[in-house]
Design an enzyme around this catalytic site. Sequence first.
Site, PDB file in Angstrom:
ATOM      1  N   ILE A   1      -5.504 -36.720  46.957  1.00 20.40           N
ATOM      2  CA  ILE A   1      -4.139 -37.059  47.375  1.00 20.40           C
ATOM      3  C   ILE A   1      -3.942 -38.571  47.347  1.00 20.40           C
ATOM      4  O   ILE A   1      -2.953 -39.069  46.798  1.00 20.40           O
ATOM      5  CB  ILE A   1      -3.839 -36.476  48.766  1.00 20.40           C
ATOM      6  CG1 ILE A   1      -3.754 -34.941  48.682  1.00 20.40           C
ATOM      7  CG2 ILE A   1      -2.546 -37.069  49.346  1.00 20.40           C
ATOM      8  CD1 ILE A   1      -3.773 -34.232  50.020  1.00 20.40           C
TER       9      ILE A   1
ATOM     10  N   PHE B   1      -3.636 -39.951  43.686  1.00 26.24           N
ATOM     11  CA  PHE B   1      -2.398 -39.688  42.958  1.00 26.24           C
ATOM     12  C   PHE B   1      -1.153 -40.195  43.675  1.00 26.24           C
ATOM     13  O   PHE B   1      -0.175 -40.560  43.020  1.00 26.24           O
ATOM     14  CB  PHE B   1      -2.275 -38.201  42.605  1.00 26.24           C
ATOM     15  CG  PHE B   1      -3.167 -37.836  41.465  1.00 26.24           C
ATOM     16  CD1 PHE B   1      -2.853 -38.177  40.168  1.00 26.24           C
ATOM     17  CD2 PHE B   1      -4.366 -37.176  41.696  1.00 26.24           C
ATOM     18  CE1 PHE B   1      -3.692 -37.869  39.110  1.00 26.24           C
ATOM     19  CE2 PHE B   1      -5.222 -36.857  40.643  1.00 26.24           C
ATOM     20  CZ  PHE B   1      -4.878 -37.207  39.350  1.00 26.24           C
ATOM     21  N   GLU B   2      -1.176 -40.239  44.978  1.00 27.52           N
ATOM     22  CA  GLU B   2      -0.016 -40.755  45.714  1.00 27.52           C
ATOM     23  C   GLU B   2      -0.022 -42.275  45.767  1.00 27.52           C
ATOM     24  O   GLU B   2       1.036 -42.891  45.822  1.00 27.52           O
ATOM     25  CB  GLU B   2       0.007 -40.203  47.143  1.00 27.52           C
ATOM     26  CG  GLU B   2       0.234 -38.709  47.244  1.00 27.52           C
ATOM     27  CD  GLU B   2       1.626 -38.267  46.848  1.00 27.52           C
ATOM     28  OE1 GLU B   2       2.571 -39.086  46.841  1.00 27.52           O
ATOM     29  OE2 GLU B   2       1.778 -37.068  46.517  1.00 27.52           O
ATOM     30  N   GLY B   3      -1.224 -42.880  45.769  1.00 31.53           N
ATOM     31  CA  GLY B   3      -1.307 -44.308  45.990  1.00 31.53           C
ATOM     32  C   GLY B   3      -0.933 -44.612  47.433  1.00 31.53           C
ATOM     33  O   GLY B   3      -0.748 -43.702  48.251  1.00 31.53           O
TER      34      GLY B   3
ATOM     35  N   ARG C   1      -2.509 -34.867  37.719  1.00 33.09           N
ATOM     36  CA  ARG C   1      -2.746 -34.377  39.089  1.00 33.09           C
ATOM     37  C   ARG C   1      -3.063 -32.895  39.092  1.00 33.09           C
ATOM     38  O   ARG C   1      -3.988 -32.446  39.760  1.00 33.09           O
ATOM     39  CB  ARG C   1      -1.527 -34.667  39.970  1.00 33.09           C
ATOM     40  CG  ARG C   1      -1.758 -34.250  41.421  1.00 33.09           C
ATOM     41  CD  ARG C   1      -0.608 -34.629  42.297  1.00 33.09           C
ATOM     42  NE  ARG C   1      -0.929 -34.383  43.695  1.00 33.09           N
ATOM     43  CZ  ARG C   1      -0.431 -35.086  44.682  1.00 33.09           C
ATOM     44  NH1 ARG C   1       0.404 -36.086  44.446  1.00 33.09           N
ATOM     45  NH2 ARG C   1      -0.739 -34.792  45.934  1.00 33.09           N
TER      46      ARG C   1
END
Length: 150
Positions: free
Chosen positions: A12, A15-17, A136
């Site tokens: 998470i 991919f979210e940063g 992702r």
Amino acid sequence: MRETNQAGIDLIRHFEGCELTAYPDPATGGEPWTIGVGHTGADVHPGLTITQSEADALLKRDLKRFERGVTLALCTEINDNQYAACISFSFNLGNAAFKSSTLLQKINARDFDCAADEFLRWNKAGGRVMAGLTARREAERELFLTPVKK
């Protein structure tokens, strides 16, 4: 309540940063505004800034919401990596999408190989295939298929 394992949290976060200033959704250029590690909601607006510790606290709180949603939707036992992949999916798309997905149907039917392939179908935003979503979903599929070491 079951918690997301570190592999899921790492996925998470990757991919979210983590952005400490609110930014618009890349697919829409506006709503929903996002801050921290993928946090959205009525509390996020243009110009908002937070600290790293606030971002970490928001992630922890948000994970609880998705853990509840996934746990309530599951009718079968799955391993920690399968669970973490489902949390990442739900974190990105929402509990409602997970609850109504063929992915969940396949998991609850214990058809794990077909379930894994369902992740790959969710790679579009605004009707367009998005490279980031494709990557992702591939990572979620890989985590879902990774055996848990005891």
